[in-house]
Structures are given as C-alpha cells and as structure tokens.
Design a protein around this motif. Sequence first.
Motif, PDB file in Angstrom:
ATOM      1  N   GLU A   1      -0.199   1.684   8.799  1.00 19.76           N
ATOM      2  CA  GLU A   1      -1.631   1.546   9.087  1.00 19.76           C
ATOM      3  C   GLU A   1      -1.896   1.495  10.584  1.00 19.76           C
ATOM      4  O   GLU A   1      -2.878   2.069  11.072  1.00 19.76           O
ATOM      5  N   ALA A   2      -1.027   0.821  11.326  1.00 21.89           N
ATOM      6  CA  ALA A   2      -1.197   0.770  12.785  1.00 21.89           C
ATOM      7  C   ALA A   2      -1.157   2.179  13.377  1.00 21.89           C
ATOM      8  O   ALA A   2      -1.950   2.506  14.267  1.00 21.89           O
ATOM      9  N   LEU A   3      -0.262   3.018  12.891  1.00 20.28           N
ATOM     10  CA  LEU A   3      -0.201   4.386  13.407  1.00 20.28           C
ATOM     11  C   LEU A   3      -1.423   5.185  12.982  1.00 20.28           C
ATOM     12  O   LEU A   3      -2.013   5.891  13.795  1.00 20.28           O
ATOM     13  N   ARG A   4      -1.832   5.057  11.741  1.00 23.45           N
ATOM     14  CA  ARG A   4      -3.039   5.777  11.300  1.00 23.45           C
ATOM     15  C   ARG A   4      -4.264   5.352  12.108  1.00 23.45           C
ATOM     16  O   ARG A   4      -5.156   6.157  12.332  1.00 23.45           O
TER      17      ARG A   4
ATOM     18  N   ALA B   1      -7.684  -3.247   6.602  1.00 25.98           N
ATOM     19  CA  ALA B   1      -8.053  -4.314   7.537  1.00 25.98           C
ATOM     20  C   ALA B   1      -7.067  -5.479   7.449  1.00 25.98           C
ATOM     21  O   ALA B   1      -6.648  -6.031   8.467  1.00 25.98           O
ATOM     22  N   ARG B   2      -6.665  -5.842   6.231  1.00 27.07           N
ATOM     23  CA  ARG B   2      -5.710  -6.937   6.045  1.00 27.07           C
ATOM     24  C   ARG B   2      -4.352  -6.582   6.660  1.00 27.07           C
ATOM     25  O   ARG B   2      -3.711  -7.414   7.295  1.00 27.07           O
ATOM     26  N   LEU B   3      -3.938  -5.336   6.510  1.00 26.24           N
ATOM     27  CA  LEU B   3      -2.652  -4.908   7.071  1.00 26.24           C
ATOM     28  C   LEU B   3      -2.661  -4.940   8.592  1.00 26.24           C
ATOM     29  O   LEU B   3      -1.664  -5.302   9.221  1.00 26.24           O
ATOM     30  N   ILE B   4      -3.775  -4.575   9.203  1.00 20.43           N
ATOM     31  CA  ILE B   4      -3.864  -4.634  10.673  1.00 20.43           C
ATOM     32  C   ILE B   4      -3.806  -6.082  11.149  1.00 20.43           C
ATOM     33  O   ILE B   4      -3.107  -6.398  12.120  1.00 20.43           O
TER      34      ILE B   4
ATOM     35  N   GLU C   1       7.671  -6.069   3.763  1.00 20.19           N
ATOM     36  CA  GLU C   1       6.322  -6.574   4.032  1.00 20.19           C
ATOM     37  C   GLU C   1       5.739  -5.881   5.260  1.00 20.19           C
ATOM     38  O   GLU C   1       4.560  -5.523   5.297  1.00 20.19           O
ATOM     39  N   TRP C   2       6.555  -5.681   6.284  1.00 22.58           N
ATOM     40  CA  TRP C   2       6.107  -5.075   7.542  1.00 22.58           C
ATOM     41  C   TRP C   2       5.737  -3.605   7.391  1.00 22.58           C
ATOM     42  O   TRP C   2       4.794  -3.133   8.026  1.00 22.58           O
ATOM     43  N   TRP C   3       6.490  -2.850   6.596  1.00 19.45           N
ATOM     44  CA  TRP C   3       6.365  -1.390   6.571  1.00 19.45           C
ATOM     45  C   TRP C   3       4.910  -0.895   6.445  1.00 19.45           C
ATOM     46  O   TRP C   3       4.475  -0.066   7.254  1.00 19.45           O
TER      47      TRP C   3
ATOM     48  N   ALA D   1       0.862  -1.191   0.000  1.00 19.71           N
ATOM     49  CA  ALA D   1       0.000   0.000   0.000  1.00 19.71           C
ATOM     50  C   ALA D   1       0.893   1.234   0.000  1.00 19.71           C
ATOM     51  O   ALA D   1       2.041   1.191   0.425  1.00 19.71           O
ATOM     52  N   ASP D   2       0.335   2.345  -0.475  1.00 19.19           N
ATOM     53  CA  ASP D   2       1.071   3.605  -0.596  1.00 19.19           C
ATOM     54  C   ASP D   2       0.655   4.565   0.512  1.00 19.19           C
ATOM     55  O   ASP D   2      -0.477   5.036   0.538  1.00 19.19           O
ATOM     56  N   TYR D   3       1.582   4.841   1.421  1.00 19.28           N
ATOM     57  CA  TYR D   3       1.331   5.757   2.536  1.00 19.28           C
ATOM     58  C   TYR D   3       2.090   7.080   2.370  1.00 19.28           C
ATOM     59  O   TYR D   3       2.293   7.802   3.321  1.00 19.28           O
ATOM     60  N   SER D   4       2.447   7.396   1.137  1.00 20.61           N
ATOM     61  CA  SER D   4       3.193   8.624   0.889  1.00 20.61           C
ATOM     62  C   SER D   4       2.312   9.868   0.940  1.00 20.61           C
ATOM     63  O   SER D   4       2.826  10.978   0.997  1.00 20.61           O
ATOM     64  N   ARG D   5       1.008   9.682   0.940  1.00 10.96           N
ATOM     65  CA  ARG D   5       0.069  10.810   0.941  1.00 10.96           C
ATOM     66  C   ARG D   5      -1.200  10.402   1.673  1.00 10.96           C
ATOM     67  O   ARG D   5      -1.425   9.208   1.902  1.00 10.96           O
ATOM     68  N   PRO D   6      -2.035  11.362   2.051  1.00  8.05           N
ATOM     69  CA  PRO D   6      -3.312  11.012   2.702  1.00  8.05           C
ATOM     70  C   PRO D   6      -4.195  10.193   1.757  1.00  8.05           C
ATOM     71  O   PRO D   6      -4.131  10.346   0.534  1.00  8.05           O
ATOM     72  N   GLY D   7      -5.019   9.341   2.346  1.00  6.84           N
ATOM     73  CA  GLY D   7      -5.978   8.555   1.573  1.00  6.84           C
ATOM     74  C   GLY D   7      -5.305   7.492   0.726  1.00  6.84           C
ATOM     75  O   GLY D   7      -4.151   7.139   0.917  1.00  6.84           O
TER      76      GLY D   7
END
Length: 192
Positions: free
Chosen positions: A69-72, A27-30, A62-64, A13-19
């Motif tokens: 997502e955990a922080l968000r 949900a899968r990442l959590i 894989e973890w990153w 997943a891309d967490y470089s920007r909002p949304g």
Amino acid sequence: MSQRRNHYAELAADYSRPGGVPEEVRARLIRLAEELVRRKEAELPEIGPDYTAARIEAENREWWPTHCEALRQRRGDILTGEYREDLVYFCQDGPYFGTTAQREREKHWWALIAQPGVTMTWPIVLFWSEFVHFEWAALDDATHETVAKGSVCWVRRGHRGGCYFKSEQLTFYRDVTAPAHLLALVEKGGGA
C-alpha cells in the motif's frame, strides 16, 4: 506438482492484482506502516528464544500489505523507513551499501512504477523466517501493458529489525528515468 494457491489468503489484503483493496483497509495499512517504521530498533535484534524465526515470519506477513500500500500511495518516506541504515542492496545498478547510496536511483524506479495510471501488483509473495520473496509487475491502467516487472528477496528481521538486505532483478519496458513531476509525487508521499 504442488497445487497453485492465492498467496494472500491469510494476509490483511490482496495485492496480487489491481484494485480490490477497500479504502478503509488502505488507510489502516498506511497507519500501520507508519507505526512499523517507528518500531525499528537501532541495533539489529538477534534471532533466538526471545525473538524467534516464527515470530519474525509472522511480523513479516503482517508488514507485507503495508509495504504494498505504501508503494501504491507513493509513500517514499515509508518505503525508505523500512530499510536499516546499513542496508545492502544488490541489483543490476548496484551493489549499494547504506540507504543514501541507492536513494537517487531507487526514487526513479518508485516514481515510474507508482505513477498515476499505473498500478503495482505483487502476484507472488513467499515467507520463510526473515526472508520475503516476491515478484511484482507494474501495469498500465489504460493499455494493460506491463510497464516494469521484477523479482525480489528481502531479508527483514521483523518489525524490530527492518530490511537489512535486498536483492532485486528489475526489467523496465518503457522509461528507466522518471521525469521531475513523477519524482515529486514520491518525494512528497503523494497519495493515489
């Protein structure tokens, strides 16, 4: 000069920007984050032929997205679980040794950067062996101002080892201490 690139091109997943992260992926990442915390071994595994630097780097990739997502989602339980008990944490308020020494201070930071109306972004993430370097910015959803930013290096021995060293430079532009209602969201693992 090297060509600019999207640091998330090969990640889940891309967490470089909002949304931009669909609910089913979040949900899968959590679920994966919860599983990865349970994989951490009591002893720090050795890097060698049975647990190579290349494998550790792949596990860190894989973890990153699970960390982001955990922080968000304000999952303080997952964030704390990512650390080894003998964590060494260097920052302007530290150094901290062990996971209890920094806990009180760090929960304020988590509460401020993951509060409702603020979105964490990580525009840069780099991997090499057990090293994960990233830069982050917490953005106000209404005003688009930067609430806080930082530059961090984790030394994470893959899924089996977890994070045993963290070095971070943080800059907070608004608050530096979170009010009780924001702390409660992190302590309870309150979702977005």
